[in-house]
Write an enzyme that holds these catalytic residues in place. Sequence first.
Site, PDB file in Angstrom:
ATOM      1  N   HIS A 105      96.113   0.745  62.240  1.00  0.00           N
ATOM      2  CA  HIS A 105      97.428   0.288  62.675  1.00  0.00           C
ATOM      3  C   HIS A 105      97.260  -0.684  63.839  1.00  0.00           C
ATOM      4  O   HIS A 105      96.228  -0.690  64.506  1.00  0.00           O
ATOM      5  CB  HIS A 105      98.293   1.476  63.110  1.00  0.00           C
ATOM      6  CG  HIS A 105      98.658   2.385  61.977  1.00  0.00           C
ATOM      7  ND1 HIS A 105      97.842   3.422  61.586  1.00  0.00           N
ATOM      8  CD2 HIS A 105      99.719   2.388  61.124  1.00  0.00           C
ATOM      9  CE1 HIS A 105      98.413   4.033  60.546  1.00  0.00           C
ATOM     10  NE2 HIS A 105      99.544   3.434  60.240  1.00  0.00           N
ATOM     11  N   ASP A 109     100.185  -2.639  72.695  1.00  0.00           N
ATOM     12  CA  ASP A 109      99.756  -2.224  74.042  1.00  0.00           C
ATOM     13  C   ASP A 109      98.313  -2.643  74.320  1.00  0.00           C
ATOM     14  O   ASP A 109      97.597  -1.967  75.044  1.00  0.00           O
ATOM     15  CB  ASP A 109      99.925  -0.703  74.205  1.00  0.00           C
ATOM     16  CG  ASP A 109      99.132   0.083  73.154  1.00  0.00           C
ATOM     17  OD1 ASP A 109      98.371  -0.543  72.373  1.00  0.00           O
ATOM     18  OD2 ASP A 109      99.264   1.307  73.107  1.00  0.00           O
ATOM     19  N   CYS A 119      93.897  -0.742  66.008  1.00  0.00           N
ATOM     20  CA  CYS A 119      93.246   0.563  66.081  1.00  0.00           C
ATOM     21  C   CYS A 119      92.764   0.892  64.669  1.00  0.00           C
ATOM     22  O   CYS A 119      93.573   1.172  63.792  1.00  0.00           O
ATOM     23  CB  CYS A 119      94.271   1.572  66.587  1.00  0.00           C
ATOM     24  SG  CYS A 119      93.633   3.222  66.777  1.00  0.00           S
TER      25      CYS A 119
END
Length: 133
Positions: A105, A109, A119
């Site tokens: 995903h 951030d 990630c």
Amino acid sequence: MDKLEKSLDAWRELLSEERFRVCRLGGTERAFSGEYYATSVPGVYHCVCCDAPLFDSDAKYDAGCGWPSYFQPVTAGALSSRDDYSHGMHRIEVLCARCDAHLGHVFPDGPPPTGLRYCINSASLRLQPRGEG
Ligand SMILES: [Zn+2]
């Protein structure tokens, strides 16, 4: 880029059970369990299913989350993405643009310059160290 399509059964024969579960069934490896979350070897991370280049180690950083994390893909066209509403959350799923392997995903951030955190499951990747092959 030419799409690579195979049946689930064909992928099952090519991949280990864990890789099949993650890449083709959209699974997630356990945090801190994968091969690459702490790797700092320079090189290019390829799709384990179709060998397309996906991420460069130059864009890898330690997000402390237990999965390999990158702030950008190797090229803008290397990945595709779609909304994922599973587990009662809205996340952006990222896939290999060539073979639609589930990679992980992307979250907003991450560090500069993109502010993104890709990630990614180690099980979806194969690191080709620089200077080899
Ligand atoms: Zn692929």
